[in-house]
Scaffold this motif. Structure first.
Motif, mmCIF file in Angstrom:
data_model
loop_
_atom_site.group_PDB
_atom_site.id
_atom_site.type_symbol
_atom_site.label_atom_id
_atom_site.label_comp_id
_atom_site.label_asym_id
_atom_site.label_seq_id
_atom_site.Cartn_x
_atom_site.Cartn_y
_atom_site.Cartn_z
ATOM 1 N N ALA A 11 0.826 -1.211 0.000
ATOM 2 C CA ALA A 11 0.000 0.000 0.000
ATOM 3 C C ALA A 11 0.863 1.266 0.000
ATOM 4 N N GLY A 12 0.307 2.317 -0.616
ATOM 5 C CA GLY A 12 0.994 3.602 -0.640
ATOM 6 C C GLY A 12 1.758 3.800 -1.947
ATOM 7 N N PRO A 13 2.501 4.867 -2.065
ATOM 8 C CA PRO A 13 2.949 5.768 -1.007
ATOM 9 C C PRO A 13 1.933 6.826 -0.579
ATOM 10 N N PHE A 14 0.875 7.006 -1.363
ATOM 11 C CA PHE A 14 -0.097 8.040 -1.042
ATOM 12 C C PHE A 14 -1.202 7.467 -0.153
ATOM 13 N N GLU A 15 -1.570 8.195 0.887
ATOM 14 C CA GLU A 15 -2.690 7.774 1.709
ATOM 15 C C GLU A 15 -3.980 7.838 0.878
ATOM 16 N N PRO A 16 -4.886 6.886 1.074
ATOM 17 C CA PRO A 16 -6.133 6.893 0.302
ATOM 18 C C PRO A 16 -6.987 8.137 0.598
ATOM 19 N N VAL A 17 -7.716 8.543 -0.406
ATOM 20 C CA VAL A 17 -8.760 9.563 -0.243
ATOM 21 C C VAL A 17 -10.080 8.844 -0.437
ATOM 22 N N ASP A 18 -10.883 8.782 0.617
ATOM 23 C CA ASP A 18 -12.106 7.988 0.590
ATOM 24 C C ASP A 18 -12.970 8.318 -0.617
ATOM 25 N N SER A 19 -13.417 7.260 -1.284
ATOM 26 C CA SER A 19 -14.331 7.353 -2.436
ATOM 27 C C SER A 19 -13.711 8.047 -3.643
ATOM 28 N N LEU A 20 -12.389 8.206 -3.650
ATOM 29 C CA LEU A 20 -11.756 8.823 -4.812
ATOM 30 C C LEU A 20 -10.577 7.985 -5.327
ATOM 31 N N TYR A 21 -9.545 7.804 -4.504
ATOM 32 C CA TYR A 21 -8.415 7.009 -4.988
ATOM 33 C C TYR A 21 -7.627 6.435 -3.816
#
Length: 448
Positions: free
Chosen positions: A364-374
């Motif tokens: 997982a990562g490197p970017f933290e998830p954005v709920d309902s987007l990516y």
């Protein structure tokens, strides 16, 4: 081993489980909520040095990402779910009569494995014994000979299942519930200690059979460690003695991956049910288990199936937060996975044929998830962005600042995309015609 305890936010189970309540009884719903409450509130369970696998032996499981759960047993006959015996208050004597009718005409473990493989799944977990006490194998330890070899089926289903998994190159998982509703001592272990001891004796004997007699087993998936439908699995450790139980397991299967539901701190943690996954990346191995049919885990006449879109979005939401997904099917009394389920799984497999590089073997990562987007995953010099088709979906995607230089940006197995990178982050432009109906995978290649 120390884990940072992270609280992950899930939407209310009372909403997502509304349709399941059509079939599930109050106690069954409470058991599902119990597991999720423990998961959100922090990891628990007794532990002992040497009983948990080191990180390097967890790699194959964390690489696999996607598995098939199979709930199948006597409860397929009344077709009202695996909690039928308890929910309908059927006596053990009356329930046992179902074993006289259980003569599956179309059971084919190779077919099950082929369906799982076509769906892009890398391992399977089959219910060997649920809370009703019926063992799906030749079990000398079974109380009152309540098993598939000594009743009408005269078949060791676990033997055929484990062989089929190995032939298909799939990880072999076995679900086992130590609890058994046939024992009054389950509901009052301190008041009926001798009866409860018989249940415990059965559990130890059966776990030993499963670990000793069927070759290499990759996953042991316990369920129902709690007593009298109260408390947590860890609360019942005084009774089951899971350190002793799992020391025996390790004797036969030193590299087996064990879940936490025996009361022992597991090799991975479990979140159960169809609630949407939200929140940050989790820093420990975990698995989301849910049923393709929203009305139950075992075969039910009522069918409320997930869509391909909802399956894929659940999968990427889980993987983008560091988890695996175990998706359940409930074969009918003859052992057939319903054709509608197979059709959905086949379509999921088609998506994974194209997008599997962004799932298997990644982290997982490197970017933290954005709920309902990516959300994102990575492997080697590739970063994969899973853009979810939702009300938030956009053709202009902004990602946070990233220290490595991005050399190229494209849709996986598709066209190159325009992008720019500066101190404020990465901006990507996407042609709306290129958006997948469920999840669009974008691959960023980093400079060496």
């Amino acid at each position: 081993m120390r884990f940072k305890l992270i609280i992950i936010t899930f939407i209310s189970l009372s909403i997502s489980l509304h349709t399941q309540a059509q079939q599930m009884g109050k106690e069954e719903l409470k058991s599902m909520e119990k597991s999720n409450s423990a998961f959100k509130g922090g990891i628990n369970g007794v532990s002992q040095p040497g009983l948990n696998l080191p990180p390097e032996k967890m790699q194959w499981w964390q690489n696999a990402k996607f598995g098939m759960f199979i709930h199948w047993g006597l409860y397929a006959i009344p077709a009202s779910g695996e909690w039928t015996m308890f929910n309908k208050k059927i006596s053990p004597e009356e329930y046992a009569k179902l074993a006289d009718q259980f003569k599956p005409r179309s059971f084919n473990a190779d077919r099950w494995a082929a369906i799982a493989k076509a769906a892009g799944m890398k391992y399977m977990v089959m219910v060997a014994k649920h809370h009703d006490g019926f063992a799906m194998w030749n079990s000398p330890s079974s109380y009152h000979h309540f098993n598939s070899m000594e009743t009408a089926a005269h078949t060791d289903f676990i033997a055929q299942y484990t062989e089929a998994c190995r032939k298909a190159g799939l990880g072999v998982g076995i679900y086992y519930s130590p609890m058994d509703w046939r024992f009054p001592g389950y509901f009052d272990p301190k008041g009926l200690p001798e009866n409860a001891a018989l249940m415990k004796q059965q559990a130890y004997g059966q776990v030993e059979e499963l670990m000793k007699n069927y070759g290499k087993i990759d996953i042991l998936w316990y369920d129902g460690g709690w007593l009298a439908h109260k408390g947590t699995d860890a609360d019942a450790a005084w009774f089951w003695e899971p350190l002793k139980l799992n020391a025996m397991v390790r004797k036969y299967q030193p590299d087996i991956v064990i879940n936490p539901r025996s009361g022992m701190f597991g090799d991975f943690q479990v979140n159960e049910g169809g609630a949407e996954v939200k929140g940050p990346i989790l820093e420990f191995p975990w698995e989301k288990c849910l049923s393709l049919n929203g009305t139950g885990w075992g075969f039910t006449k009522a069918q409320n199936l997930m869509s391909v879109k909802s399956i894929l979005q659940m999968l990427v939401n889980v993987v983008d937060r560091g988890g695996n997904m175990l998706l359940n099917v409930g074969p009918d009394p003859d052992g057939i996975i319903p054709p509608a389920h197979v059709a959905l799984l086949t379509d999921v497999g088609k998506w994974l044929d194209k997008n599997g590089k962004s799932i298997y073997g990644t982290r997982a990562g490197p970017f933290e998830p954005v709920d309902s987007l990516y959300g994102s995953t990575h492997k080697d010099n590739k970063i994969y962005i899973h853009l979810i088709k939702s009300d938030k979906a956009t053709t202009e995607l902004h990602l946070p600042k990233y220290d490595r230089q991005i050399r190229s940006c494209r849709i996986l197995k598709g066209q190159n995309l325009k992008f720019s990178q500066d101190k404020n982050g990465i901006d990507i432009s996407i042609d709306s015609k290129e958006l997948d109906p469920a999840v669009t995978t974008i691959v960023l290649t980093c400079a060496d």
